[in-house]
Design an enzyme around this catalytic site. Structure first.
Site, PDB file in Angstrom:
ATOM      1  N   GLY A 153      41.427  -6.311 -24.485  1.00 42.64           N
ATOM      2  CA  GLY A 153      40.314  -7.183 -24.772  1.00 42.64           C
ATOM      3  C   GLY A 153      40.434  -7.822 -26.127  1.00 42.64           C
ATOM      4  O   GLY A 153      41.426  -7.653 -26.823  1.00 42.64           O
ATOM      5  N   LYS A 154      39.389  -8.551 -26.490  1.00 44.72           N
ATOM      6  CA  LYS A 154      39.371  -9.295 -27.745  1.00 44.72           C
ATOM      7  C   LYS A 154      39.347  -8.359 -28.956  1.00 44.72           C
ATOM      8  O   LYS A 154      39.905  -8.661 -29.998  1.00 44.72           O
ATOM      9  CB  LYS A 154      38.138 -10.196 -27.745  1.00 44.72           C
ATOM     10  CG  LYS A 154      38.120 -11.218 -28.852  1.00 44.72           C
ATOM     11  CD  LYS A 154      37.143 -12.324 -28.537  1.00 44.72           C
ATOM     12  CE  LYS A 154      35.842 -12.078 -29.251  1.00 44.72           C
ATOM     13  NZ  LYS A 154      34.870 -13.146 -29.055  1.00 44.72           N
ATOM     14  N   PHE A 155      38.691  -7.203 -28.810  1.00 44.03           N
ATOM     15  CA  PHE A 155      38.500  -6.331 -29.972  1.00 44.03           C
ATOM     16  C   PHE A 155      39.382  -5.094 -29.955  1.00 44.03           C
ATOM     17  O   PHE A 155      39.332  -4.297 -30.869  1.00 44.03           O
ATOM     18  CB  PHE A 155      37.035  -5.897 -30.059  1.00 44.03           C
ATOM     19  CG  PHE A 155      36.110  -7.054 -30.245  1.00 44.03           C
ATOM     20  CD1 PHE A 155      36.008  -7.670 -31.473  1.00 44.03           C
ATOM     21  CD2 PHE A 155      35.367  -7.546 -29.196  1.00 44.03           C
ATOM     22  CE1 PHE A 155      35.167  -8.749 -31.658  1.00 44.03           C
ATOM     23  CE2 PHE A 155      34.517  -8.623 -29.368  1.00 44.03           C
ATOM     24  CZ  PHE A 155      34.423  -9.232 -30.604  1.00 44.03           C
ATOM     25  N   GLY A 156      40.170  -4.905 -28.906  1.00 51.30           N
ATOM     26  CA  GLY A 156      40.999  -3.723 -28.856  1.00 51.30           C
ATOM     27  C   GLY A 156      41.875  -3.697 -27.624  1.00 51.30           C
ATOM     28  O   GLY A 156      41.838  -4.587 -26.787  1.00 51.30           O
ATOM     29  N   VAL A 169      43.178  -1.109 -24.445  1.00 50.62           N
ATOM     30  CA  VAL A 169      42.780   0.093 -23.726  1.00 50.62           C
ATOM     31  C   VAL A 169      43.997   0.667 -23.010  1.00 50.62           C
ATOM     32  O   VAL A 169      44.719  -0.050 -22.315  1.00 50.62           O
ATOM     33  CB  VAL A 169      41.646  -0.199 -22.717  1.00 50.62           C
ATOM     34  CG1 VAL A 169      41.264   1.073 -21.960  1.00 50.62           C
ATOM     35  CG2 VAL A 169      40.428  -0.770 -23.432  1.00 50.62           C
ATOM     36  N   LYS A 221      40.346   3.364 -26.064  1.00 56.01           N
ATOM     37  CA  LYS A 221      40.203   2.009 -26.596  1.00 56.01           C
ATOM     38  C   LYS A 221      40.618   2.054 -28.054  1.00 56.01           C
ATOM     39  O   LYS A 221      39.991   2.731 -28.871  1.00 56.01           O
ATOM     40  CB  LYS A 221      38.755   1.526 -26.455  1.00 56.01           C
ATOM     41  CG  LYS A 221      38.525   0.122 -26.975  1.00 56.01           C
ATOM     42  CD  LYS A 221      37.092  -0.318 -26.714  1.00 56.01           C
ATOM     43  CE  LYS A 221      36.828  -1.725 -27.181  1.00 56.01           C
ATOM     44  NZ  LYS A 221      35.443  -2.139 -26.886  1.00 56.01           N
ATOM     45  N   ASP A 249      26.962  -8.830 -23.394  1.00 60.78           N
ATOM     46  CA  ASP A 249      28.216  -9.362 -22.849  1.00 60.78           C
ATOM     47  C   ASP A 249      28.393  -8.906 -21.404  1.00 60.78           C
ATOM     48  O   ASP A 249      29.488  -8.523 -21.000  1.00 60.78           O
ATOM     49  CB  ASP A 249      29.408  -8.942 -23.708  1.00 60.78           C
ATOM     50  CG  ASP A 249      30.658  -9.783 -23.424  1.00 60.78           C
ATOM     51  OD1 ASP A 249      30.518 -10.938 -22.964  1.00 60.78           O
ATOM     52  OD2 ASP A 249      31.772  -9.271 -23.647  1.00 60.78           O
TER      53      ASP A 249
END
Length: 184
Positions: free
Chosen positions: A1-4, A6, A21, A113
């Site tokens: 994803g955008k922030f991390g 997984v 994550k 979100d």
């Protein structure tokens, strides 16, 4: 994803399969966002919300160890040519999403979100789903003004688009879009 990122992992002592994550700490804001996600997730103990087991911090990253669900994204399943989606299926899925959202809102948390990618099936068969990804979630106090300018464009409520105050109805707008996609 955008922030991390997984990844799957297994707890050595128990053999329990988990999702890890990994959030890189490139600046102080990254750490602040990760700690906020941990704080929110620690309050969300519900069968239709992904569960956080543990979080650790290393010098370069923060790792969130979460419940592993292997059924994949709900929307990947329903667009499969071999899957026959009925109105009853839609009802069962939407009810669980509503149950998860209701619990979040009772705990004064806005997801902010909600989108098809953030609804996972627990198993490849069956109808159990869980809401995931609390990276943009926020604690909510109705007496304080909260405005946000993030989210996924197709699922943004008018108040986010207009940079007005968000509330519980912000998540409900996204739920409406998801429901429309399911029954459409």
């Amino acid at each position: 994803g955008k922030f991390g990122e997984v990844r799957t992992c297994t707890e050595r002592g128990t053999g329990l399969k988990l999702a890890a994550k990994i959030i890189k700490k490139q600046n102080p804001k990254d750490k602040e966002m990760a700690l906020l996600e941990i704080e929110v997730m620690n309050q969300l103990n519900h069968q239709n919300l992904i569960q956080l087991y543990e979080a650790i911090e290393t010098p370069r990253e923060i790792v969130l160890f979460m419940e592993f669900v292997e059924g994949g994204e709900l929307f990947e399943r329903i667009i499969d040519e071999d899957y026959h989606l009925t109105e009853v299926d839609c009802m069962v899925f939407v009810r669980q999403i509503c149950d998860g959202i209701t619990f979040m809102h009772q705990m004064r948390v806005l997801h902010l979100d909600l989108k098809p990618e953030n609804i996972l099936c627990v198993a490849s068969t069956g109808h159990m789903v869980k809401i995931i990804d609390f990276g943009l979630a926020r604690r909510y106090n109705p007496r304080e003004k909260l405005k946000v300018n993030f989210g996924t464009p197709e699922f943004l409520s008018p108040e986010v688009v207009n940079y007005d105050q968000v509330s519980y109805s912000t998540d409900m707008w996204s739920l409406g879009v998801i429901t429309y996609m399911l029954v459409g």
